[in-house]
Write an enzyme that holds these catalytic residues in place. Sequence first.
Site, PDB file in Angstrom:
ATOM      1  N   ILE A  91       0.835  -1.216   0.000  1.00 37.44           N
ATOM      2  CA  ILE A  91       0.000   0.000   0.000  1.00 37.44           C
ATOM      3  C   ILE A  91       0.863   1.258   0.000  1.00 37.44           C
ATOM      4  O   ILE A  91       0.335   2.370   0.038  1.00 37.44           O
ATOM      5  CB  ILE A  91      -0.970  -0.009   1.207  1.00 37.44           C
ATOM      6  CG1 ILE A  91      -0.230  -0.005   2.546  1.00 37.44           C
ATOM      7  CG2 ILE A  91      -1.912  -1.207   1.106  1.00 37.44           C
ATOM      8  CD1 ILE A  91      -1.170   0.156   3.744  1.00 37.44           C
ATOM      9  N   HIS A 107      -4.321  -4.205  -2.858  1.00 37.30           N
ATOM     10  CA  HIS A 107      -4.699  -4.092  -1.445  1.00 37.30           C
ATOM     11  C   HIS A 107      -4.918  -2.645  -1.030  1.00 37.30           C
ATOM     12  O   HIS A 107      -4.953  -2.332   0.151  1.00 37.30           O
ATOM     13  CB  HIS A 107      -3.624  -4.745  -0.560  1.00 37.30           C
ATOM     14  CG  HIS A 107      -3.589  -6.219  -0.693  1.00 37.30           C
ATOM     15  ND1 HIS A 107      -2.535  -6.979  -0.242  1.00 37.30           N
ATOM     16  CD2 HIS A 107      -4.471  -7.093  -1.224  1.00 37.30           C
ATOM     17  CE1 HIS A 107      -2.778  -8.264  -0.480  1.00 37.30           C
ATOM     18  NE2 HIS A 107      -3.941  -8.354  -1.089  1.00 37.30           N
ATOM     19  N   GLY A 175       9.258 -10.742  -3.814  1.00 32.57           N
ATOM     20  CA  GLY A 175       9.160 -10.336  -2.412  1.00 32.57           C
ATOM     21  C   GLY A 175       7.792 -10.555  -1.804  1.00 32.57           C
ATOM     22  O   GLY A 175       7.310  -9.723  -1.025  1.00 32.57           O
TER      23      GLY A 175
HETATM   24  C1  BV8 Z   1     -10.423 -12.141   0.740  1.00 30.06           C
HETATM   25  C2  BV8 Z   1      -3.507  -4.277   3.197  1.00 30.06           C
HETATM   26  C3  BV8 Z   1     -12.596 -12.830   0.113  1.00 30.06           C
HETATM   27  C4  BV8 Z   1      -3.593  -3.752   4.554  1.00 30.06           C
HETATM   28  C5  BV8 Z   1      -3.340  -6.697   3.273  1.00 30.06           C
HETATM   29  C6  BV8 Z   1      -9.458 -17.491   7.126  1.00 30.06           C
HETATM   30  C7  BV8 Z   1     -10.265 -16.488   7.645  1.00 30.06           C
HETATM   31  C8  BV8 Z   1     -10.467 -15.281   6.974  1.00 30.06           C
HETATM   32  C9  BV8 Z   1      -9.853 -15.063   5.755  1.00 30.06           C
HETATM   33  C10 BV8 Z   1      -9.052 -16.066   5.264  1.00 30.06           C
HETATM   34  C11 BV8 Z   1      -8.849 -17.269   5.920  1.00 30.06           C
HETATM   35  N1  BV8 Z   1      -8.006 -18.017   5.171  1.00 30.06           N
HETATM   36  C12 BV8 Z   1      -7.670 -17.344   4.064  1.00 30.06           C
HETATM   37  C13 BV8 Z   1      -8.303 -16.164   4.100  1.00 30.06           C
HETATM   38  C14 BV8 Z   1      -8.238 -15.141   3.113  1.00 30.06           C
HETATM   39  C15 BV8 Z   1      -7.274 -14.059   3.599  1.00 30.06           C
HETATM   40  C16 BV8 Z   1      -5.895 -14.665   3.707  1.00 30.06           C
HETATM   41  O1  BV8 Z   1      -5.280 -14.943   2.712  1.00 30.06           O
HETATM   42  N2  BV8 Z   1      -5.407 -14.882   4.947  1.00 30.06           N
HETATM   43  C17 BV8 Z   1      -4.100 -15.472   5.107  1.00 30.06           C
HETATM   44  C18 BV8 Z   1      -3.278 -14.693   6.115  1.00 30.06           C
HETATM   45  C19 BV8 Z   1      -4.298 -16.923   5.526  1.00 30.06           C
HETATM   46  N3  BV8 Z   1      -7.315 -13.068   2.561  1.00 30.06           N
HETATM   47  C20 BV8 Z   1      -8.190 -12.063   2.627  1.00 30.06           C
HETATM   48  O2  BV8 Z   1      -8.916 -11.857   3.580  1.00 30.06           O
HETATM   49  C21 BV8 Z   1      -8.273 -11.225   1.388  1.00 30.06           C
HETATM   50  N4  BV8 Z   1      -9.664 -11.085   1.009  1.00 30.06           N
HETATM   51  O3  BV8 Z   1     -10.016 -13.286   0.767  1.00 30.06           O
HETATM   52  O4  BV8 Z   1     -11.714 -11.770   0.453  1.00 30.06           O
HETATM   53  C22 BV8 Z   1     -12.747 -12.871  -1.360  1.00 30.06           C
HETATM   54  C23 BV8 Z   1     -11.650 -12.711  -2.194  1.00 30.06           C
HETATM   55  C24 BV8 Z   1     -11.829 -12.797  -3.563  1.00 30.06           C
HETATM   56  C25 BV8 Z   1     -13.085 -13.009  -4.096  1.00 30.06           C
HETATM   57  C26 BV8 Z   1     -14.175 -13.155  -3.243  1.00 30.06           C
HETATM   58  C27 BV8 Z   1     -14.019 -13.103  -1.874  1.00 30.06           C
HETATM   59  C28 BV8 Z   1      -7.732  -9.830   1.626  1.00 30.06           C
HETATM   60  C29 BV8 Z   1      -6.257  -9.918   1.892  1.00 30.06           C
HETATM   61  C30 BV8 Z   1      -5.673  -8.499   1.921  1.00 30.06           C
HETATM   62  C31 BV8 Z   1      -5.338  -8.107   3.332  1.00 30.06           C
HETATM   63  N5  BV8 Z   1      -4.630  -6.831   3.326  1.00 30.06           N
HETATM   64  N6  BV8 Z   1      -2.745  -5.518   3.236  1.00 30.06           N
HETATM   65  C32 BV8 Z   1      -2.272  -3.233   5.022  1.00 30.06           C
HETATM   66  O5  BV8 Z   1      -1.252  -3.389   4.333  1.00 30.06           O
HETATM   67  O6  BV8 Z   1      -2.297  -2.678   6.126  1.00 30.06           O
HETATM   68  S1  BV8 Z   1      -2.379  -8.060   3.203  1.00 30.06           S
HETATM   69  C33 BV8 Z   1      -0.857  -7.778   3.815  1.00 30.06           C
HETATM   70  O7  BV8 Z   1      -0.233  -9.015   3.630  1.00 30.06           O
HETATM   71  C34 BV8 Z   1       0.044  -6.785   3.097  1.00 30.06           C
HETATM   72  O8  BV8 Z   1      -0.567  -6.267   1.944  1.00 30.06           O
HETATM   73  C35 BV8 Z   1       1.230  -7.603   2.627  1.00 30.06           C
HETATM   74  O9  BV8 Z   1       1.652  -7.233   1.385  1.00 30.06           O
HETATM   75  C36 BV8 Z   1       0.626  -8.941   2.609  1.00 30.06           C
HETATM   76  C37 BV8 Z   1       1.586 -10.030   3.016  1.00 30.06           C
HETATM   77  O10 BV8 Z   1       2.101 -10.487   2.078  1.00 30.06           O
HETATM   78  P1  BV8 Z   1       3.538 -10.098   1.499  1.00 30.06           P
HETATM   79  O11 BV8 Z   1       3.401  -8.842   0.727  1.00 30.06           O
HETATM   80  O12 BV8 Z   1       3.937 -11.309   0.816  1.00 30.06           O
HETATM   81  O13 BV8 Z   1       4.479  -9.747   2.705  1.00 30.06           O
HETATM   82  P2  BV8 Z   1       5.192 -10.733   3.774  1.00 30.06           P
HETATM   83  O14 BV8 Z   1       5.801  -9.874   4.822  1.00 30.06           O
HETATM   84  O15 BV8 Z   1       4.216 -11.796   4.158  1.00 30.06           O
HETATM   85  O16 BV8 Z   1       6.371 -11.449   2.952  1.00 30.06           O
HETATM   86  C38 BV8 Z   1       7.489 -10.725   2.525  1.00 30.06           C
HETATM   87  C39 BV8 Z   1       8.249 -11.634   1.602  1.00 30.06           C
HETATM   88  O17 BV8 Z   1       9.340 -10.906   1.073  1.00 30.06           O
HETATM   89  C40 BV8 Z   1       8.841 -12.838   2.311  1.00 30.06           C
HETATM   90  O18 BV8 Z   1       8.662 -13.986   1.498  1.00 30.06           O
HETATM   91  C41 BV8 Z   1      10.325 -12.504   2.439  1.00 30.06           C
HETATM   92  O19 BV8 Z   1      11.143 -13.655   2.328  1.00 30.06           O
HETATM   93  C42 BV8 Z   1      10.539 -11.628   1.249  1.00 30.06           C
HETATM   94  N7  BV8 Z   1      11.593 -10.615   1.417  1.00 30.06           N
HETATM   95  C43 BV8 Z   1      11.869  -9.889   2.518  1.00 30.06           C
HETATM   96  N8  BV8 Z   1      12.882  -9.036   2.237  1.00 30.06           N
HETATM   97  C44 BV8 Z   1      13.227  -9.235   0.942  1.00 30.06           C
HETATM   98  C45 BV8 Z   1      12.404 -10.249   0.417  1.00 30.06           C
HETATM   99  N9  BV8 Z   1      12.515 -10.687  -0.846  1.00 30.06           N
HETATM  100  C46 BV8 Z   1      13.460 -10.113  -1.621  1.00 30.06           C
HETATM  101  N10 BV8 Z   1      14.280  -9.128  -1.191  1.00 30.06           N
HETATM  102  C47 BV8 Z   1      14.186  -8.674   0.081  1.00 30.06           C
HETATM  103  N11 BV8 Z   1      15.031  -7.710   0.494  1.00 30.06           N
END
Ligand code: BV8
Length: 234
Positions: A91, A107, A175
Amino acid sequence: MNVLVLTGAGISAESGIPTFRGDDGLWEGHRVEDVATPEGFRRDAARVHAFYNKRRRTLIDGSICPGPAHIALAEFERQHSGEFLLVTQNIDDLHQRAGSRNVLPMHGELLKARCMLTGDILDWKDDLSVETARPDEPDLVGTLRPHVVWFGEIPFGMDQIFAFAERCDLFIAIGTSAVVYPAAGIVASTPPTCRRVEINLDDTPQSSRFETTIRGKASVEVPRFLESLRAGTD
Ligand code: BV8
């Protein structure tokens, strides 16, 4: 060649923005349920506003800038002759500030606010609170929320994203931990003819779906990979 790029918090990590989940499972000291869900906002709007106000202030205080990966993606898009779509889960506005044009913030965006009464979306760089009045409608007070997608809410641009994924020739995930859906499901929607490339520090639950997995920092590996594409050596 139609190119689809998906970025996550890892591409902004080296710019100084903390990734989504630290070792303690907390996100900047908060539980996701408390600060990134509609229920959390209903329970305690002030806490949620404080969480986003802090992130917004940091993003615009001049200390955070696009990194080499953001810049390389913008350059690649400029030179690319085929279709290009950059979908980000982040974001922050670092892709836009790096010069990327076709960016889809699925997002939402930290520097935008949305009116819960009218759906209007406003550019927003100040703090938000339950006392905030709309600048254009002063008698509307407390109707603004961060224009971001919380857990349980539907991300933006879903139709466009999956329609592009189904016909893309190259999909690059950069990432992202591939644990948040539906973003993590995009790779599965790419056709068998598509080349899939994952650039990350670590393996992810989706790594096996990628023919090419490049392990390293985005700031180093993204410019290197895009250069190799341009030179035709990869
Ligand atoms: C949806 C905005 C329905 C806010 C974000 C059980 C109950 C309820 C829901 C669910 C459930 N099970 C699944 C779900 C769905 C849920 C979900 O997926 N939950 C997960 C946690 C299990 N998803 C939702 O609720 C979504 N909506 O499903 O609605 C629907 C959908 C479609 C059609 C009909 C109905 C909404 C999800 C969005 C939530 N909002 N962000 C804010 O930012 O404040 S998500 C949030 O997570 C951030 O946006 C962030 O981007 C994201 C996490 O992901 P990543 O970006 O991958 O970040 P992360 O830190 O996890 O990883 C970083 C990576 O980078 C790592 O791999 C690391 O190794 C790597 N890295 C680090 N440094 C480096 C690097 N790589 C390279 N170089 C580096 N230097």
